[in-house]
Write a protein that holds these residues in place. Structure first.
Motif, mmCIF file in Angstrom:
data_model
loop_
_atom_site.group_PDB
_atom_site.id
_atom_site.type_symbol
_atom_site.label_atom_id
_atom_site.label_comp_id
_atom_site.label_asym_id
_atom_site.label_seq_id
_atom_site.Cartn_x
_atom_site.Cartn_y
_atom_site.Cartn_z
ATOM 1 N N THR A 107 0.956 -1.332 0.104
ATOM 2 C CA THR A 107 -0.163 -0.037 0.090
ATOM 3 C C THR A 107 0.943 1.175 -0.049
ATOM 4 O OG1 THR A 107 -1.739 -1.220 1.052
ATOM 5 C CG2 THR A 107 -1.829 1.303 1.305
ATOM 6 N N LEU A 108 1.903 1.237 0.908
ATOM 7 C CA LEU A 108 2.726 2.361 1.082
ATOM 8 C C LEU A 108 3.601 2.576 -0.343
ATOM 9 C CD1 LEU A 108 4.452 2.014 4.560
ATOM 10 C CD2 LEU A 108 2.696 3.885 3.643
ATOM 11 N N GLN A 109 3.938 1.545 -0.958
ATOM 12 C CA GLN A 109 4.548 1.565 -2.539
ATOM 13 C C GLN A 109 3.765 2.128 -3.394
ATOM 14 O OE1 GLN A 109 8.014 0.669 -2.489
ATOM 15 N NE2 GLN A 109 7.799 1.655 -4.538
ATOM 16 N N SER A 110 2.277 1.903 -3.595
ATOM 17 C CA SER A 110 1.619 2.333 -4.268
ATOM 18 C C SER A 110 1.156 3.753 -3.930
ATOM 19 C CB SER A 110 -0.012 1.378 -4.215
ATOM 20 O OG SER A 110 0.258 0.073 -4.623
ATOM 21 N N GLN A 111 1.196 4.153 -2.703
ATOM 22 C CA GLN A 111 0.870 5.576 -2.654
ATOM 23 C C GLN A 111 2.242 6.414 -3.057
ATOM 24 O OE1 GLN A 111 0.368 5.906 1.855
ATOM 25 N NE2 GLN A 111 -2.089 5.104 1.497
ATOM 26 N N LEU A 112 3.544 5.562 -2.778
ATOM 27 C CA LEU A 112 4.618 6.561 -3.110
ATOM 28 C C LEU A 112 4.831 6.653 -4.510
ATOM 29 C CD1 LEU A 112 7.495 7.613 -2.467
ATOM 30 C CD2 LEU A 112 8.314 5.197 -2.572
ATOM 31 N N ASN A 113 4.215 5.570 -5.380
ATOM 32 C CA ASN A 113 4.369 5.718 -6.829
ATOM 33 C C ASN A 113 3.408 6.596 -7.232
ATOM 34 O OD1 ASN A 113 6.349 3.858 -6.791
ATOM 35 N ND2 ASN A 113 5.109 2.332 -7.227
ATOM 36 N N SER A 114 2.486 6.744 -6.596
ATOM 37 C CA SER A 114 1.160 7.657 -7.230
ATOM 38 C C SER A 114 1.412 9.258 -6.710
ATOM 39 C CB SER A 114 -0.243 7.368 -6.493
ATOM 40 O OG SER A 114 -1.142 8.118 -6.752
ATOM 41 N N GLN A 115 1.956 9.204 -5.614
ATOM 42 C CA GLN A 115 2.685 10.494 -5.118
ATOM 43 C C GLN A 115 3.785 11.177 -5.993
ATOM 44 O OE1 GLN A 115 0.682 12.278 -2.791
ATOM 45 N NE2 GLN A 115 1.885 14.354 -3.013
ATOM 46 N N VAL A 116 4.480 10.134 -6.385
ATOM 47 C CA VAL A 116 5.643 10.530 -7.237
ATOM 48 C C VAL A 116 5.242 10.915 -8.838
ATOM 49 C CG1 VAL A 116 7.652 9.753 -8.555
ATOM 50 C CG2 VAL A 116 7.549 9.429 -6.041
ATOM 51 N N SER A 117 4.206 10.317 -9.253
ATOM 52 C CA SER A 117 3.721 10.647 -10.577
ATOM 53 C C SER A 117 2.949 11.824 -10.679
ATOM 54 C CB SER A 117 2.562 9.204 -11.012
ATOM 55 O OG SER A 117 3.527 8.241 -11.087
ATOM 56 N N GLN A 118 2.098 12.114 -9.429
ATOM 57 C CA GLN A 118 1.464 13.602 -9.567
ATOM 58 C C GLN A 118 2.450 14.561 -9.126
ATOM 59 O OE1 GLN A 118 -1.451 13.035 -6.294
ATOM 60 N NE2 GLN A 118 -2.682 11.453 -7.396
ATOM 61 N N THR A 119 3.260 14.526 -8.459
ATOM 62 C CA THR A 119 4.153 15.522 -8.221
ATOM 63 C C THR A 119 5.156 15.720 -9.297
ATOM 64 O OG1 THR A 119 4.307 14.926 -5.774
ATOM 65 C CG2 THR A 119 5.978 16.147 -6.678
ATOM 66 N N ALA A 120 5.510 14.825 -9.972
ATOM 67 C CA ALA A 120 6.357 14.682 -11.255
ATOM 68 C C ALA A 120 5.493 15.696 -12.341
ATOM 69 C CB ALA A 120 7.055 13.340 -11.784
ATOM 70 N N GLY A 121 4.299 15.179 -12.499
ATOM 71 C CA GLY A 121 3.459 15.894 -13.224
ATOM 72 C C GLY A 121 2.975 17.340 -13.252
ATOM 73 N N ALA A 122 2.855 17.315 -11.962
ATOM 74 C CA ALA A 122 2.503 18.878 -11.662
ATOM 75 C C ALA A 122 3.795 19.778 -11.761
ATOM 76 C CB ALA A 122 2.150 19.038 -10.096
ATOM 77 N N LEU A 123 5.092 19.132 -11.398
ATOM 78 C CA LEU A 123 6.383 20.187 -11.621
ATOM 79 C C LEU A 123 6.564 20.347 -13.185
ATOM 80 C CD1 LEU A 123 8.502 18.611 -8.707
ATOM 81 C CD2 LEU A 123 7.560 20.731 -8.761
ATOM 82 N N SER A 124 6.312 19.117 -13.978
ATOM 83 C CA SER A 124 6.748 19.333 -15.331
ATOM 84 C C SER A 124 5.675 20.462 -16.041
ATOM 85 C CB SER A 124 6.362 17.939 -16.112
ATOM 86 O OG SER A 124 7.226 16.990 -15.520
ATOM 87 N N SER A 125 4.353 20.398 -15.580
ATOM 88 C CA SER A 125 3.654 21.325 -16.092
ATOM 89 C C SER A 125 4.036 22.898 -15.637
ATOM 90 C CB SER A 125 2.296 21.213 -15.567
ATOM 91 O OG SER A 125 1.768 19.870 -16.136
ATOM 92 N N ALA A 126 4.472 22.931 -14.468
ATOM 93 C CA ALA A 126 4.795 24.250 -14.087
ATOM 94 C C ALA A 126 6.180 24.799 -14.788
ATOM 95 C CB ALA A 126 5.155 24.315 -12.334
ATOM 96 N N ARG A 127 7.099 23.729 -14.560
ATOM 97 C CA ARG A 127 8.374 24.068 -15.486
ATOM 98 C C ARG A 127 8.095 24.482 -16.771
ATOM 99 N NH1 ARG A 127 13.043 22.741 -12.966
ATOM 100 N NH2 ARG A 127 12.802 23.227 -10.467
ATOM 101 N N GLY A 128 7.131 23.688 -17.577
ATOM 102 C CA GLY A 128 6.866 24.273 -19.023
ATOM 103 C C GLY A 128 6.329 25.377 -19.077
ATOM 104 N N ALA A 129 5.304 25.706 -18.355
ATOM 105 C CA ALA A 129 4.661 26.838 -18.310
ATOM 106 C C ALA A 129 5.775 28.052 -18.021
ATOM 107 C CB ALA A 129 3.475 27.068 -17.408
ATOM 108 N N GLU A 130 6.664 27.744 -17.094
ATOM 109 C CA GLU A 130 7.530 28.911 -16.880
ATOM 110 C C GLU A 130 8.707 28.972 -18.064
ATOM 111 O OE1 GLU A 130 11.215 29.534 -13.554
ATOM 112 O OE2 GLU A 130 9.662 27.862 -13.281
ATOM 113 N N ALA A 131 8.800 27.829 -18.689
ATOM 114 C CA ALA A 131 9.740 27.974 -19.999
ATOM 115 C C ALA A 131 9.169 28.670 -20.785
ATOM 116 C CB ALA A 131 10.044 26.571 -20.277
ATOM 117 N N ALA A 132 7.686 28.500 -21.334
ATOM 118 C CA ALA A 132 7.131 29.268 -22.192
ATOM 119 C C ALA A 132 6.850 30.751 -21.810
ATOM 120 C CB ALA A 132 5.685 28.556 -22.304
#
Length: 476
Positions: A293-318
């Motif tokens: 369960t913890l591993q699933s939470q970790l993977n989910s949290q990593v995916s969400q956080t990475a997606g959010a950071l990628s979106s923010a960094r893309g917007a900042e680069a644009a």
């Protein structure tokens, strides 16, 4: 033929004839002196100060020395001029005398203007003589009475000074009037050129007398900023945010770190339980389920956080790319404007310099005219003539004509010459031998003896005066 000495003896023998002729001419000369009209001559003098410096002159070096002879001759001609003669008649008061007016009516029947006639009369009585090797001019005036002679001489002297003053000041006044009109025109021209220059400067924006150094510096600054903006835009266009970079950044977040610590802790607990109880023990299964369960939470949290950071960094680069592009466009526009401004000012610089030169020329003309006007005003006001009355004429006591000593001397000389000529003519008509020398010259032989006669008889004395008397005889 009689010799020169015989003629001399003849003149001496007929001395009474010589004395008679001389006496007659002396009497006639005395009668002439008594009946001849008296003429009086008065003399005044002018000093020509040619060496005095002119306080209005800019010639500090002095220049070449003036020719005094030319100056004196010119001044003498000025004194003799009809204008000066007319002024002298007015100054001396001769023009108002009834005697001269009556003489004018008698001679001209009022057909000639009185001013021209009195001027000619004044010039007839005038004699101008320059002094020897001096700058003094002698003015002599002749008249029937001594007072008129003195007045005429002084009138010519004063009229000469006044005429010299007018000759100096009148042209200066006329020139000053012309300069005033020219100065007004020059002032208007200066204002016009100044307005044209100011309007052109305002329209073109030219400053610092057309110096383009500041514009060049501004152009260099804009070019430097444009180069920086172009580099920034190029960097922004080339930058791309990858998913691995987003996951790496997500791993650094605090939530992910706590979950990863919990997973590590569960993994350690699971390993410990499996080593003690084996894989089928219920607590082991339970711990393995919690770890999943913890591993699933970790993977989910990593995916969400990475997606959010990628979106923010893309917007900042644009946003960075958009800002860099806007800055580059703005600076390119500024650079183009500055290049156009520099090019326009370069094209207008020739016209600006032409207007500036025209204004400077108009200003210089105005200043020159103003300086000349000031000098002409001073020259027309300062009483500088270079001519001064040195001596004032006084009424003469002795008349200059007839000249008694000269007349008597000429009469005596002419009487003696006429008497001598008469004696020679009589001797030529009736030649005689009157001396021993005459006998010797006539006969060509020496005298060998003398015959003494009584003193009272008609004899002629020996030339020596100490010998016996000679008998007067007629030549053969």
């Amino acid at each position: 033929m009689l010799s020169f000495y015989d003629w001399i003896d003849a003149i001496r023998y007929r001395w009474k004839l010589v004395a008679f002729a001389t006496g007659v001419l002396l009497v006639l000369s005395l009668l002439y002196i008594l009946v001849a009209p008296r003429t009086y001559t008065a003399t005044s003098s002018l000093l020509l100060d040619t060496g005095a410096p002119d306080p209005l002159s800019d010639d500090k070096a002095g220049g070449s020395a003036p020719d005094n002879r030319q100056i004196v001759a010119t001044q003498a001609d000025l004194v003799r001029s009809p204008h000066v003669a007319g002024q002298a008649a007015l100054i001396s008061g001769v023009a108002k005398e009834a005697e001269y007016q009556a003489k004018w009516r008698k001679e001209t029947d009022e057909k000639q203007p009185y001013a021209a006639w009195i001027s000619d009369e004044m010039r007839k009585s005038l004699t101008v003589e320059p002094g020897r090797d001096t700058n003094v001019l002698l003015i002599q005036a002749k008249a029937r009475n001594p007072q008129d002679a003195a007045k005429i001489a002084n009138g010519f002297a004063r009229a000469s000074v006044d005429s010299q003053y007018k000759l100096r000041t009148e042209p200066a006044k006329a020139y000053a009037t012309w300069l005033e009109n020219s100065l007004q025109t020059a002032r208007t021209d200066v204002v016009k050129k100044q307005d044209e220059l100011a309007a052109f400067t305002k329209a073109t924006g030219i400053v610092n007398n057309g110096d383009l150094t500041s514009e060049g510096n501004a152009m260099a600054d804009v070019s430097t900023q444009l180069a920086t903006a172009e580099a920034r835009a190029a960097a922004a266009r080339q930058s791309a945010f990858e998913g691995a970079q987003g996951r790496g950044d997500a791993e650094k977040s605090e939530g992910i770190q706590r979950l990863r610590a919990s997973v590590a802790e569960k993994s350690a607990q699971l390993s410990q339980l499996e080593s003690v109880f084996g894989p089928e023990y219920p607590d082991v299964k339970k711990t393995r389920a919690e770890l999943g369960t913890l591993q699933s939470q970790l993977n989910s949290q990593v995916s969400q956080t990475a997606g959010a950071l990628s979106s923010a960094r893309g917007a900042e680069a644009a946003a960075e790319r958009a800002a860099a592009a806007a800055s580059e466009a703005r600076l390119r526009n500024l650079a183009a404007q500055q290049r156009a401004r520099v090019a326009g000012q370069s094209n207008n610089l020739a016209q600006f310099q032409r207007l500036q030169n025209e204004f400077a020329a108009a200003q210089k003309t105005f200043n020159d005219l103003n300086t000349r006007l000031t000098r002409m005003r001073l020259q027309s006001a300062v009483p500088l003539t270079g001519v001064q009355v040195l001596d004032t004429a006084t009424a003469p006591i002795v008349p200059s004509s007839p000249n008694v000593p000269l007349t008597l001397a000429l009469a005596t000389m002419l009487g003696a010459l006429l008497g001598a000529a008469g004696a020679i003519w009589l001797e030529y008509r009736d030649p005689r031998v009157r001396s021993r020398g005459g006998i010797e010259r006539l006969l060509g032989a020496p005298v060998v003896g003398r015959i003494a006669l009584p003193v009272g008889q008609r004899t002629i004395a020996n030339r020596d005066g100490d010998g016996p008397l000679l008998l007067e005889g007629q030549a053969a």
